[in-house]
Design a protein around this motif. Structure first.
Motif, PDB file in Angstrom:
ATOM      1  N   HIS A 146       0.825  -1.207   0.000  1.00  0.00           N
ATOM      2  CA  HIS A 146       0.000   0.000   0.000  1.00  0.00           C
ATOM      3  C   HIS A 146       0.864   1.264   0.000  1.00  0.00           C
ATOM      4  O   HIS A 146       0.557   2.221  -0.716  1.00  0.00           O
ATOM      5  N   GLU A 149       2.171   2.011  -3.393  1.00  0.00           N
ATOM      6  CA  GLU A 149       1.082   2.594  -4.204  1.00  0.00           C
ATOM      7  C   GLU A 149       0.797   4.035  -3.796  1.00  0.00           C
ATOM      8  O   GLU A 149       0.718   4.929  -4.634  1.00  0.00           O
ATOM      9  N   GLU A 150       0.655   4.289  -2.522  1.00  0.00           N
ATOM     10  CA  GLU A 150       0.334   5.626  -2.004  1.00  0.00           C
ATOM     11  C   GLU A 150       1.430   6.628  -2.354  1.00  0.00           C
ATOM     12  O   GLU A 150       1.162   7.727  -2.836  1.00  0.00           O
TER      13      GLU A 150
END
Length: 175
Positions: A146, A149-150
């Motif tokens: 995550h 991605e962030e």
């Protein structure tokens, strides 16, 4: 944080995940290099006035803290975060009075703390924070994916914002 290289193509999973995250993290400072204070706080997107280089850097600092300290380690929020009950959902992005150098240094320090926190944890380690209490704990592996991605998504925002501010684009240091 200096720009890092991509992880080796045949590295183990942990090296790959942290390597890709560290690469994206290094782009954050690079995209802000050479910005004046005025430009670092310039609002160039009328529909997203909090989306400034300074606001994005501050947001990424707090995302690191949220995932690795509050979530993974279960550190209680005793008022150290910018959010308050009933406050603005993007409170961490209200940083018009904070110098970009300070925000970048805080971001780099939080990234270093995140890496130190997870250094010896297995990728299957589950969160101990608020989401765990709700039965929604994520693994360290999930948190790393995550965060890649962030961070990459917001680096893309920084790339566009920087181009709108002064025409600098791409992923090389501005001259």
């Amino acid at each position: 944080m200096t720009q890092v290289q991509r992880p080796p193509r045949t590295a183990d999973e942990r090296t790959q995940l942290i390597g890709w995250l560290d690469l994206q993290r290094s782009f954050v400072r690079m995209k802000c290099t050479g910005l004046s204070e005025e430009d670092a706080h310039r609002k160039v997107l009328p529909t997203s006035p909090l989306m400034t280089p300074a606001g994005v850097v501050s947001h990424l600092r707090w995302v690191e803290y949220t995932w690795f300290q509050l979530g993974l380690m279960g550190v209680p929020d005793t008022g150290q975060t910018p959010w308050t009950e009933g406050g603005h959902v993007d409170a961490e992005m209200f940083v018009d009075d904070v110098p970009i150098a300070q925000l970048l240094d805080e971001y780099d320090a939080e990234c270093a703390r995140s890496n130190a926190t997870i250094a010896d944890l297995p990728l299957d380690t589950l969160e101990r924070g608020p989401w765990a209490a709700k039965g929604e704990a994520a693994s360290l592996r999930f948190a790393l994916c995550h965060m890649i991605e962030e961070t990459a998504r917001h680096v893309g925002h920084l790339d566009i914002i920087r181009e709108l501010i002064d025409g600098v684009k791409g992923y090389t240091e501005p001259e």
